[in-house]
Motif scaffolding. Structure first.
Motif, PDB file in Angstrom:
ATOM      1  N   TRP A   4       1.031  -1.308   0.081  1.00 46.98           N
ATOM      2  CA  TRP A   4      -0.165  -0.260   0.033  1.00 46.98           C
ATOM      3  C   TRP A   4       0.630   1.160   0.262  1.00 46.98           C
ATOM      4  CZ3 TRP A   4      -5.465   0.080  -0.298  1.00 46.98           C
ATOM      5  CH2 TRP A   4      -6.727  -1.141   0.072  1.00 46.98           C
ATOM      6  N   VAL A   5       0.639   2.419  -0.446  1.00 49.95           N
ATOM      7  CA  VAL A   5       0.805   3.486  -0.925  1.00 49.95           C
ATOM      8  C   VAL A   5       0.173   4.775  -0.267  1.00 49.95           C
ATOM      9  CG1 VAL A   5       2.207   5.591  -2.342  1.00 49.95           C
ATOM     10  CG2 VAL A   5       2.727   2.723  -2.556  1.00 49.95           C
ATOM     11  N   PHE A   6       0.572   5.861   0.762  1.00 44.75           N
ATOM     12  CA  PHE A   6      -0.215   6.612   1.551  1.00 44.75           C
ATOM     13  C   PHE A   6      -0.256   7.452   0.456  1.00 44.75           C
ATOM     14  CE2 PHE A   6      -1.676   9.661   4.812  1.00 44.75           C
ATOM     15  CZ  PHE A   6      -2.776   9.882   4.357  1.00 44.75           C
ATOM     16  N   VAL A  19      -2.581   0.919  -9.857  1.00 46.76           N
ATOM     17  CA  VAL A  19      -3.121   0.615  -8.421  1.00 46.76           C
ATOM     18  C   VAL A  19      -3.910  -0.416  -9.070  1.00 46.76           C
ATOM     19  CG1 VAL A  19      -5.038   1.931  -6.542  1.00 46.76           C
ATOM     20  CG2 VAL A  19      -3.210   3.426  -8.123  1.00 46.76           C
ATOM     21  N   ALA A  20      -4.548  -0.856  -7.716  1.00 47.64           N
ATOM     22  CA  ALA A  20      -5.782  -2.508  -7.601  1.00 47.64           C
ATOM     23  C   ALA A  20      -6.450  -2.244  -6.946  1.00 47.64           C
ATOM     24  CB  ALA A  20      -4.868  -4.127  -7.072  1.00 47.64           C
ATOM     25  N   GLU A  21      -6.915  -1.208  -5.899  1.00 50.38           N
ATOM     26  CA  GLU A  21      -7.428  -0.719  -5.115  1.00 50.38           C
ATOM     27  C   GLU A  21      -7.630   0.708  -4.530  1.00 50.38           C
ATOM     28  OE1 GLU A  21      -9.998  -2.012  -1.027  1.00 50.38           O
ATOM     29  OE2 GLU A  21      -7.873  -3.504  -1.755  1.00 50.38           O
ATOM     30  N   GLN A  22      -8.242   1.557  -3.934  1.00 53.46           N
ATOM     31  CA  GLN A  22      -8.480   2.793  -3.608  1.00 53.46           C
ATOM     32  C   GLN A  22      -9.418   3.058  -2.420  1.00 53.46           C
ATOM     33  OE1 GLN A  22      -7.611   6.377  -7.370  1.00 53.46           O
ATOM     34  NE2 GLN A  22      -9.050   7.676  -4.813  1.00 53.46           N
ATOM     35  N   VAL A  23      -8.700   3.557  -1.203  1.00 55.31           N
ATOM     36  CA  VAL A  23      -9.380   3.141  -0.278  1.00 55.31           C
ATOM     37  C   VAL A  23      -9.035   4.644   0.393  1.00 55.31           C
ATOM     38  CG1 VAL A  23     -10.953   2.421   2.075  1.00 55.31           C
ATOM     39  CG2 VAL A  23      -9.903   1.119   0.159  1.00 55.31           C
ATOM     40  N   ASP A  63      -5.924  12.688   6.549  1.00 57.18           N
ATOM     41  CA  ASP A  63      -6.731  12.688   5.750  1.00 57.18           C
ATOM     42  C   ASP A  63      -6.303  12.078   4.422  1.00 57.18           C
ATOM     43  OD1 ASP A  63      -8.701  11.544   7.633  1.00 57.18           O
ATOM     44  OD2 ASP A  63      -9.375  13.671   7.303  1.00 57.18           O
ATOM     45  N   GLY A  64      -6.198  11.335   3.403  1.00 55.04           N
ATOM     46  CA  GLY A  64      -5.623  11.114   2.403  1.00 55.04           C
ATOM     47  C   GLY A  64      -6.706   9.356   1.399  1.00 55.04           C
ATOM     48  N   VAL A  65      -5.432   9.134   0.870  1.00 54.71           N
ATOM     49  CA  VAL A  65      -5.818   7.850   0.133  1.00 54.71           C
ATOM     50  C   VAL A  65      -4.993   7.042   0.073  1.00 54.71           C
ATOM     51  CG1 VAL A  65      -5.003   8.887  -2.214  1.00 54.71           C
ATOM     52  CG2 VAL A  65      -7.303   6.847  -2.035  1.00 54.71           C
ATOM     53  N   ALA A  66      -5.133   5.798   0.661  1.00 50.60           N
ATOM     54  CA  ALA A  66      -4.451   4.446   0.485  1.00 50.60           C
ATOM     55  C   ALA A  66      -4.720   3.743  -0.734  1.00 50.60           C
ATOM     56  CB  ALA A  66      -5.100   3.767   1.744  1.00 50.60           C
ATOM     57  N   LEU A  67      -3.598   3.236  -1.333  1.00 49.07           N
ATOM     58  CA  LEU A  67      -3.476   2.705  -2.868  1.00 49.07           C
ATOM     59  C   LEU A  67      -2.957   1.799  -2.517  1.00 49.07           C
ATOM     60  CD1 LEU A  67      -2.048   5.973  -4.597  1.00 49.07           C
ATOM     61  CD2 LEU A  67      -3.997   5.949  -4.806  1.00 49.07           C
ATOM     62  N   ARG A  68      -3.588   0.229  -2.887  1.00 51.65           N
ATOM     63  CA  ARG A  68      -2.751  -0.508  -3.498  1.00 51.65           C
ATOM     64  C   ARG A  68      -2.249  -0.745  -4.534  1.00 51.65           C
ATOM     65  NH1 ARG A  68      -4.705  -6.274  -4.201  1.00 51.65           N
ATOM     66  NH2 ARG A  68      -6.783  -5.094  -4.687  1.00 51.65           N
ATOM     67  N   VAL A  69      -0.872  -1.519  -4.671  1.00 53.89           N
ATOM     68  CA  VAL A  69      -0.486  -1.273  -5.777  1.00 53.89           C
ATOM     69  C   VAL A  69      -0.574  -2.814  -6.258  1.00 53.89           C
ATOM     70  CG1 VAL A  69       2.379  -1.944  -6.482  1.00 53.89           C
ATOM     71  CG2 VAL A  69       1.725   0.656  -5.011  1.00 53.89           C
ATOM     72  N   LEU A 100      -8.114   2.691   7.474  1.00 58.73           N
ATOM     73  CA  LEU A 100      -9.252   2.944   6.321  1.00 58.73           C
ATOM     74  C   LEU A 100     -10.634   3.351   6.469  1.00 58.73           C
ATOM     75  CD1 LEU A 100      -7.586   0.011   4.269  1.00 58.73           C
ATOM     76  CD2 LEU A 100      -6.641   2.592   3.563  1.00 58.73           C
ATOM     77  N   SER A 101     -10.489   3.445   5.085  1.00 52.26           N
ATOM     78  CA  SER A 101     -12.589   4.293   5.823  1.00 52.26           C
ATOM     79  C   SER A 101     -13.586   2.862   5.803  1.00 52.26           C
ATOM     80  CB  SER A 101     -13.309   4.974   4.054  1.00 52.26           C
ATOM     81  OG  SER A 101     -13.356   4.795   3.043  1.00 52.26           O
ATOM     82  N   ASP A 102     -13.162   1.620   5.761  1.00 47.11           N
ATOM     83  CA  ASP A 102     -13.470   0.489   5.546  1.00 47.11           C
ATOM     84  C   ASP A 102     -13.708  -0.564   6.399  1.00 47.11           C
ATOM     85  OD1 ASP A 102     -11.468  -0.735   4.990  1.00 47.11           O
ATOM     86  OD2 ASP A 102     -12.198  -1.322   2.894  1.00 47.11           O
ATOM     87  N   ASN A 103     -11.789   0.921   7.651  1.00 46.51           N
ATOM     88  CA  ASN A 103     -12.582  -0.016   9.342  1.00 46.51           C
ATOM     89  C   ASN A 103     -10.566  -1.175   8.867  1.00 46.51           C
ATOM     90  OD1 ASN A 103     -14.466   1.187  10.723  1.00 46.51           O
ATOM     91  ND2 ASN A 103     -15.776  -0.062   9.757  1.00 46.51           N
ATOM     92  N   ARG A 104     -10.317  -1.528   7.802  1.00 43.00           N
ATOM     93  CA  ARG A 104      -9.250  -1.992   7.881  1.00 43.00           C
ATOM     94  C   ARG A 104      -8.399  -1.405   8.432  1.00 43.00           C
ATOM     95  NH1 ARG A 104      -8.795  -4.256   2.070  1.00 43.00           N
ATOM     96  NH2 ARG A 104      -9.703  -1.780   1.423  1.00 43.00           N
ATOM     97  N   ARG A 105      -7.097  -1.607   9.136  1.00 39.33           N
ATOM     98  CA  ARG A 105      -5.704  -0.814   8.748  1.00 39.33           C
ATOM     99  C   ARG A 105      -4.922  -1.619   8.332  1.00 39.33           C
ATOM    100  NH1 ARG A 105      -2.202   1.303  14.541  1.00 39.33           N
ATOM    101  NH2 ARG A 105      -3.301   3.130  13.243  1.00 39.33           N
TER     102      ARG A 105
END
Length: 176
Positions: A4-6, A19-23, A63-69, A100-105
């Motif tokens: 992940w990249v913030f 990016v595979a996922e953005q949260v 606040d920003g975005v977590a990007l899953r590579v 993350l906004s979906d309650n993951r860390r």
């Protein structure tokens, strides 16, 4: 294990990697601010611009975005990010926990300012920031473009950043 990249500045609107996922995510203990002089991308050594960096702040959260590579691209992504973000060693690469906004860390590659680096300029008054941003231009274009793109993407995400909003209005007024 996913990488992940913030993102909190230009990575919001120009990640430059697959990016595979953005949260949406929050990074506790850090504050986004124009606290780094830019001598390459958005300014020059003669007329430095300003770019965003994360400054350690005990009671803050960014606040920003977590990007899953994208799987299989981790090594090339990390090499790309290091070439892009560590161009002058003003950023430090850290692995930090992002909520993350979906309650993951997740643990994410995060670029934060080195407060001991010569390009660090934390605490500049907003008016001084606006004057610098309005006039600086670097290898990746006008400093104002960087500000506008970042502020707009934060707004689009529903992230309030009063300083960036004020700076956007002020820089636009200076450039009229």
């Amino acid at each position: 294990m996913s990488m992940w990249v913030f993102g909190y500045g230009s990575l919001l609107w120009n990640p430059g990697f697959e990016v595979a996922e953005q949260v949406r995510g929050t990074l506790p203990g850090w504050a986004r601010s124009f606290c780094m002089r830019s001598i390459h991308h958005r300014g020059s050594e003669i007329e430095p611009g300003l770019v965003l960096a994360l400054d350690a702040a005990a009671h803050a959260a960014c606040d920003g975005v977590a990007l899953r590579v994208a799987p299989g691209t981790e090594d090339t992504t990390l090499a790309y990010l290091r070439e892009r973000e560590l161009i002058s060693s003003a950023y430090l690469e850290k692995m930090l926990h992002v909520d993350l906004s979906d309650n993951r860390r997740v643990e994410a590659v995060t670029y934060v300012i080195d407060p001991d680096h010569v390009q660090y300029c934390g605490g500049l008054p907003l008016e001084e920031q606006a004057q610098i941003i309005a006039h600086a231009h670097g290898g990746r274009g006008p400093n104002s473009e960087y500000l506008y793109n970042t502020a707009q993407h934060l707004t689009d995400m529903g992230v309030a950043d009063p300083d960036l909003d004020w700076l956007s209005r002020r820089v636009a007024a200076i450039l009229v």
